[in-house]
Write a protein that holds these residues in place. Structure first.
Motif, short mmCIF file in Angstrom:
data_model
loop_
_atom_site.label_atom_id
_atom_site.label_comp_id
_atom_site.label_asym_id
_atom_site.label_seq_id
_atom_site.Cartn_x
_atom_site.Cartn_y
_atom_site.Cartn_z
N ARG A 168 2.32 -3.76 -6.63
CA ARG A 168 2.10 -2.33 -6.87
C ARG A 168 3.38 -1.52 -6.66
O ARG A 168 3.69 -0.63 -7.45
N SER A 222 2.18 9.74 -2.17
CA SER A 222 2.79 10.63 -3.16
C SER A 222 4.29 10.64 -2.89
O SER A 222 4.73 10.64 -1.75
N ARG A 272 5.56 0.49 -9.58
CA ARG A 272 5.85 1.92 -9.44
C ARG A 272 7.34 2.23 -9.42
O ARG A 272 7.79 3.21 -9.98
N GLY A 307 0.80 -1.22 0.00
CA GLY A 307 0.00 0.00 0.00
C GLY A 307 0.83 1.27 0.00
O GLY A 307 0.32 2.35 -0.29
N ASP A 347 0.72 3.80 -2.87
CA ASP A 347 -0.30 4.84 -3.00
C ASP A 347 0.12 6.20 -2.46
O ASP A 347 -0.60 7.18 -2.64
#
Length: 167
Positions: A161, A103, A165, A98, A101
């Motif tokens: 994720r 910034s 990224r 998580g 997510d």
């Protein structure tokens, strides 16, 4: 010192500015305004939270985010995680993937070594002596991180994720 006060102090230090070095100075100032026993209690809680984050999955997250993560780097990653505040910390413990997510600022490294020294500096400022080492067992000793070890080739599967990224 209770958990809410601990996280409030971190949040107050962070709310004043975004720069991490300024956050360390702010936290040190806030802690130095407390009695020595409260600074020790803060350091004990800090050490406990640092220890709770001593997991293989969080180490994997630090590895992916920072493009590698040594033993020391993982310590500094956990300092960074605590410095981000309660919501980020708790979310990361529940789901390290998580962190994708959040910034992120360009090539910023997720490490905050100096944040871990704020209580030590505040205690020394107030008492003129070194902070007694808090007695904490979570995440310390020779037991290693909690959870299952990973191999670098497993990271894309373990943290899809974050891997997407940060590569």
């Amino acid at each position: 010192m209770d958990t809410d006060t601990f996280w409030r102090l971190i949040g107050d230090a962070r709310a004043r500015v975004y720069d991490e070095e300024q956050q360390v100075e702010n936290l040190t100032d806030l802690l130095a305004a407390l009695p020595p026993a409260e600074i020790i209690a803060f350091a004990r809680l800090y050490s406990e939270y640092h220890g709770r984050a001593y997991t293989w999955r969080l180490w994997a997250a630090g590895y992916v985010i920072n493009g590698g993560c040594s033993d020391d780097g993982f310590d500094y990653f956990r300092d960074w995680l605590i410095a981000r505040g309660r919501a980020c910390y708790e979310r990361a413990l529940a789901d390290p993937d998580g962190l994708a997510d959040l910034s992120w600022d360009g090539n910023r490294i997720a490490e905050a070594e100096s944040f871990g020294y704020a209580a030590h500096e505040a205690y020394e400022r107030v008492t003129g002596t070194e902070l007694p080492y808090p007695e904490v067992t979570a995440g310390t000793g020779g037991t290693g991180p909690a959870g299952e070890p990973w191999e670098e080739e497993d990271l894309a599967y373990l943290l899809p994720r974050l891997s997407a990224r940060f590569g």
